[in-house]
Structure formats: C-alpha cells, structure tokens
Design an enzyme around this catalytic site. Structure first.
Site, short mmCIF file in Angstrom:
data_model
loop_
_atom_site.label_atom_id
_atom_site.label_comp_id
_atom_site.label_asym_id
_atom_site.label_seq_id
_atom_site.Cartn_x
_atom_site.Cartn_y
_atom_site.Cartn_z
N LEU A 25 66.90 -30.45 -109.52
CA LEU A 25 66.91 -31.75 -110.27
C LEU A 25 66.29 -32.76 -109.35
O LEU A 25 65.27 -33.70 -109.86
CB LEU A 25 68.09 -32.16 -110.62
CG LEU A 25 68.55 -31.54 -112.09
CD1 LEU A 25 69.94 -31.45 -112.22
CD2 LEU A 25 67.91 -31.42 -113.32
N ASP A 44 66.50 -34.98 -97.97
CA ASP A 44 67.14 -33.87 -98.06
C ASP A 44 67.82 -33.38 -96.65
O ASP A 44 67.24 -33.86 -95.53
CB ASP A 44 66.48 -32.62 -98.50
CG ASP A 44 67.03 -31.63 -99.25
OD1 ASP A 44 67.22 -31.58 -100.58
OD2 ASP A 44 67.71 -30.88 -98.63
N ASN A 97 70.99 -39.27 -105.93
CA ASN A 97 71.14 -37.97 -106.69
C ASN A 97 71.92 -36.79 -105.87
O ASN A 97 72.52 -35.78 -106.22
CB ASN A 97 69.63 -37.32 -107.06
CG ASN A 97 69.60 -35.71 -107.37
OD1 ASN A 97 70.10 -35.22 -108.58
ND2 ASN A 97 69.29 -34.83 -106.33
N TYR A 163 84.78 -32.70 -107.37
CA TYR A 163 83.57 -32.65 -108.08
C TYR A 163 83.72 -33.68 -109.11
O TYR A 163 82.94 -34.49 -109.38
CB TYR A 163 82.66 -31.32 -108.53
CG TYR A 163 81.30 -31.59 -109.12
CD1 TYR A 163 80.32 -31.93 -108.32
CD2 TYR A 163 81.37 -31.36 -110.42
CE1 TYR A 163 79.04 -32.16 -109.08
CE2 TYR A 163 79.94 -31.54 -111.01
CZ TYR A 163 78.99 -31.97 -110.31
OH TYR A 163 77.64 -32.10 -110.81
N LYS A 167 82.52 -37.46 -109.67
CA LYS A 167 81.40 -37.89 -110.58
C LYS A 167 82.30 -38.98 -111.65
O LYS A 167 81.43 -39.82 -112.02
CB LYS A 167 81.05 -36.46 -111.45
CG LYS A 167 80.08 -35.67 -110.56
CD LYS A 167 78.77 -36.45 -110.05
CE LYS A 167 77.82 -35.38 -109.44
NZ LYS A 167 76.69 -36.20 -109.12
#
Length: 314
Positions: A25, A44, A97, A163, A167
């Site tokens: 993504l 990255d 992201n 997670y 989030k």
C-alpha cells in the site's frame, strides 16, 4: 504507473513523505502522489525495496528520494523531514503508513512482539507526525497529514492485541491533532484501508482471491464490495485527495476505502444513558443494564459475509 485515472488533482510543487513505501500500500501511495505531481520521499527499512520504489517513480516521470530507516525513533522522523527539505526545499504532505504485524493470541504474545508493533505503528506515527507538524507550522502555509488505521483498530480482531491497540490509538491521536493543528491550517485525517496485499494473501480465506487478483482477473462483487477488497491502487486515490487543496475543509475524520467501498467511520459515542439520583448501587446497575443498556450493546470483531471462492478458480 499502474494507477487508475483517479482525478485531475494536481500536486505539482508539493513535497510528500510516505513511510513504509517500499512495497504494498505504501508504494501505491507514493506512486499515486508522484503521478499527481508531488515530489516524494520514500521510506523503508529494506534498502533494495526503497531503491526500487524510487526507480519505478522516476522511470514513470516522477521525482523521488529514499530514506532507509525504521520508523519509531525520533532520529528517523527528523531525518525524513530533513531529507524532504534538503532534497526538495519544503514539506507539504506526510503519509504515516509504516507498520509491522506480529499476530498472537494474548496468552502467547511476547513482550518483544508487542513492543515492536506498538513502537512501529503508534510511536512511529507519533514521532513522524510531530516532526512534520513542527516543519509545517514553521512554514506557516498549511499542510496535509494522513495517518493509517485498520478495521482491527475499529472493531478488534482475534489474535491482534498489539495491532488493534496501536491502530485504535492512531485514530485517537489523529482526532486530537486535527484540533491542535487547525489554527496552522494543517489537516489530519486517518485512512482505514482494505486491500489485497502480501499480508492479505496469507489469510486462508483470501488465498484464492489474492491469486485471482495476481492473475489480473476481475474480482466478484462480493469481494470488491462486501469484503471491500481490491488492489492497493483502489486505495491510493483517497490519499491523493486528502493530500490536495480540495480536501482543505476535511480534518479529524476516519475514512475507510477498499475495492468499490468508501466509508466514513463514527467516533465513539454514548449509545444509551440513564440517571439515578444519589448514584448507582450494583443491584441498580444490574437492573438498568437489562432494561436500558442491553438492547444497545455492540459486538466485537470484524464481521464479513461468507466468501464463495469457487468462481475464482482459473
């Protein structure tokens, strides 16, 4: 670039940072922003992936530079902003992201796995947004910040303690930052994406769906709509719009996108309320629960319709 002809939005002259953009993504976001005219700082932990992303963007006529570093530490956040300014002269857009997953049920989750997920998603979002906010406020020309949530953070999901928690925390931070940065004309929104990625392909029920997508086949309506699954290219246009001037009045929102589905999530609110003068003894709470609150209780977990995969076979 393999992007849908999404809009006529022009980001020429804008500079964007996209963390975790070497693949999946994040790469789709970086490509879409570059296609719209933005200069992009790719990030990255995998140097080869970052270099490949820069090459793909530049070969398609875009402009990009790479920062190879893990998000989380403040030093990485500062390096990302410094690279944007040194390479391209300014910063206008941040897409936070980057993330990892280490799925385990509660009684099997180790401290190190929990810490890695929270440090990358939650702390990584915090440090990169803080560094970007400082720069955007100094520039005094407004800006766009997009953070990334997940359905797991909205509903909870079996085996995803760290997670889901991270989030959910990202959404709470985004709503807070939208208030704090409003005067600086910096919008802060959360995107909640669903897409077929390498991670999705590891989920047994989606194995055939992912294989069909990789073969370039059209996906059934139930996949693209009820399951909100398409490719990363179906998510990227929302990022472009939120990065643009046309979304200047949109801030503090959590927006879901995937496949054919676009949605707006609500914030937590009181579903039922009652009062008792003098407070609430336990037995009175039990009675009120049954009469007033039980009809409004909510389920936990992500609920999806059955997925028949026979039609996906080659």
């Amino acid at each position: 670039m393999n992007q849908q002809p999404s809009t006529q939005i022009d980001l020429t002259g804008k500079v964007a940072i996209v963390t975790g953009s070497g693949q999946g993504l994040g790469l789709a976001y970086a490509k879409a922003l570059a296609e719209a005219g933005a200069q992009v700082v790719v990030n990255d932990v995998d140097g080869a992936a970052a270099a490949r992303a820069v090459r793909e963007i530049t070969e398609a006529g875009g402009t990009a530079a790479a920062v190879v570093a893990p998000v989380g530490p403040s030093s990485t956040a500062d390096l990302l902003v410094r690279t944007a300014v040194e390479e391209f002269g300014r910063l206008d857009i941040l897409v936070a992201n980057a993330g990892v997953i280490r799925d385990r049920v509660l009684w099997k989750m180790e401290d190190a796995d929990f810490d890695l997920v929270v440090d990358t998603h939650l702390r990584g979002t915090f440090t990169t947004v803080r560094a970007a906010a400082i720069r955007l406020r100094d520039q005094a020309e407004g800006g766009r910040i997009v953070v990334v949530g997940s359905p797991a953070g909205q509903h909870g999901n079996f085996g995803q303690t760290s997670y889901a928690a991270a989030k959910a925390g990202i959404i709470a931070m985004a709503r807070t930052w939208s208030l704090e940065l409003a005067r600086a004309r910096v919008t802060v929104n959360a995107v909640i994406p669903t897409a077929i990625t390498a991670m999705t392909a590891t989920i047994p029920v989606y194995k055939e769906v992912a294989e069909a997508y990789q073969r370039g086949e059209s996906l059934p309506r139930v996949v693209r709509q009820e399951h909100a699954l398409g490719g990363p290219e179906d998510v990227a246009p929302l990022i472009v719009w939120l990065a643009s001037d046309s979304s200047a009045e949109v801030t503090g929102q959590a927006i879901g996108v995937g496949g054919d589905k676009l949605s707006l999530y609500s914030y937590s609110e009181e579903l039922a309320v009652t009062y008792r003068e003098g407070g609430w003894p336990a037995e009175e709470i039990a009675e009120a629960w049954a009469s007033t609150f039980a009809p409004s209780t909510q389920t936990s977990g992500i609920t999806l319709p059955p997925l028949e995969t026979d039609a996906l076979a080659p």
